[in-house]
Write a protein that holds these residues in place. Sequence first.
Motif, short mmCIF file in Angstrom:
data_model
loop_
_atom_site.label_atom_id
_atom_site.label_comp_id
_atom_site.label_asym_id
_atom_site.label_seq_id
_atom_site.Cartn_x
_atom_site.Cartn_y
_atom_site.Cartn_z
N MET A 160 0.86 -1.16 0.00
CA MET A 160 0.00 0.00 0.00
C MET A 160 0.90 1.22 0.00
N GLU A 161 0.65 2.13 -0.92
CA GLU A 161 1.42 3.37 -1.02
C GLU A 161 0.48 4.52 -0.66
N ILE A 162 0.88 5.29 0.34
CA ILE A 162 0.03 6.36 0.86
C ILE A 162 0.72 7.70 0.65
N GLU A 163 -0.05 8.69 0.29
CA GLU A 163 0.45 10.02 -0.03
C GLU A 163 1.29 10.63 1.09
N ALA A 164 2.33 11.35 0.68
CA ALA A 164 3.17 12.09 1.63
C ALA A 164 2.30 13.03 2.46
N GLY A 165 2.60 13.09 3.74
CA GLY A 165 1.82 13.92 4.67
C GLY A 165 0.94 13.08 5.58
N ALA A 166 0.72 11.82 5.20
CA ALA A 166 -0.06 10.92 6.06
C ALA A 166 0.73 10.64 7.33
N SER A 167 0.04 10.57 8.45
CA SER A 167 0.73 10.30 9.71
C SER A 167 0.51 8.84 10.13
N LEU A 168 1.50 8.30 10.80
CA LEU A 168 1.37 6.94 11.33
C LEU A 168 0.27 6.88 12.39
N GLU A 169 0.04 7.98 13.07
CA GLU A 169 -1.02 8.04 14.08
C GLU A 169 -2.39 7.84 13.41
N THR A 170 -2.61 8.47 12.27
CA THR A 170 -3.87 8.31 11.54
C THR A 170 -4.03 6.87 11.09
N ILE A 171 -2.95 6.28 10.60
CA ILE A 171 -2.99 4.88 10.17
C ILE A 171 -3.26 3.97 11.37
N ARG A 172 -2.66 4.28 12.50
CA ARG A 172 -2.90 3.49 13.72
C ARG A 172 -4.39 3.47 14.05
N HIS A 173 -5.04 4.61 13.97
CA HIS A 173 -6.48 4.67 14.25
C HIS A 173 -7.27 3.84 13.24
N ALA A 174 -6.79 3.81 11.99
CA ALA A 174 -7.49 3.05 10.95
C ALA A 174 -7.35 1.54 11.13
N VAL A 175 -6.21 1.08 11.65
CA VAL A 175 -6.00 -0.37 11.81
C VAL A 175 -6.49 -0.91 13.14
N GLU A 176 -6.51 -0.08 14.18
CA GLU A 176 -6.76 -0.60 15.52
C GLU A 176 -8.16 -1.18 15.69
N LYS A 177 -9.09 -0.83 14.84
CA LYS A 177 -10.45 -1.37 14.91
C LYS A 177 -10.45 -2.89 14.69
N ASN A 178 -9.51 -3.38 13.86
CA ASN A 178 -9.46 -4.80 13.52
C ASN A 178 -8.16 -5.46 13.96
N ALA A 179 -7.37 -4.77 14.75
CA ALA A 179 -6.07 -5.31 15.13
C ALA A 179 -6.08 -5.86 16.55
N SER A 180 -5.34 -6.94 16.75
CA SER A 180 -5.19 -7.48 18.09
C SER A 180 -3.94 -6.91 18.74
N VAL A 181 -2.96 -6.53 17.94
CA VAL A 181 -1.70 -5.95 18.42
C VAL A 181 -1.32 -4.82 17.49
N VAL A 182 -0.95 -3.66 18.04
CA VAL A 182 -0.45 -2.54 17.25
C VAL A 182 0.73 -1.93 17.99
N THR A 183 1.85 -1.80 17.30
CA THR A 183 3.04 -1.17 17.88
C THR A 183 3.43 0.01 17.01
N LEU A 184 3.41 1.20 17.61
CA LEU A 184 3.75 2.43 16.91
C LEU A 184 5.13 2.88 17.38
N GLU A 185 6.04 3.00 16.42
CA GLU A 185 7.39 3.52 16.68
C GLU A 185 7.49 4.90 16.03
N LYS A 186 8.65 5.49 16.07
CA LYS A 186 8.84 6.83 15.51
C LYS A 186 8.63 6.86 14.00
N THR A 187 9.12 5.84 13.29
CA THR A 187 9.03 5.84 11.83
C THR A 187 8.28 4.63 11.27
N SER A 188 7.67 3.82 12.14
CA SER A 188 6.98 2.63 11.65
C SER A 188 5.81 2.25 12.55
#
Length: 124
Positions: A1-29
């Motif tokens: 999946m290629e996402i436009e520059a400017g997207a934040s990992l925090e926004t992606i975290r919110h999008a995945v956490e609804k269906n995720a059992s484990v989520v680990t957010l680091e500085k760049t991943s």
Amino acid sequence: MEIEAGASLETIRHAVEKNASVVTLEKTSLEGYFSDSNGFFYFELVDPPSVVFAEGWEVDWLVGVMGAFHCPLHKLEQSWREIKCVMEELSLRSSMRFVLSFQYDSVYAFNEGEGVVYKKSMVI
């Protein structure tokens, strides 16, 4: 999946956490596992932003986040549902454009700012 520059990992975290059992957010991943399929996902910031690699996909935006989904074959249907949910959530939470392809060759879905458009399904 290629996402436009400017997207934040925090926004992606919110999008995945609804269906995720484990989520680990680091500085760049961001990485984790889906609840139903146990499929693995990984997103990483791209610095500097790059062109879109999906074959035949010429757009006027640059990629700022690359994502990958690793789906167990015996749970492909569940994985596809979870990935679709991520794309739908992402399109609701952000105006960032994206394209989902298989090995940059075959485009499954994209969002050019007006919601997710499905070109083909991962499950036949």
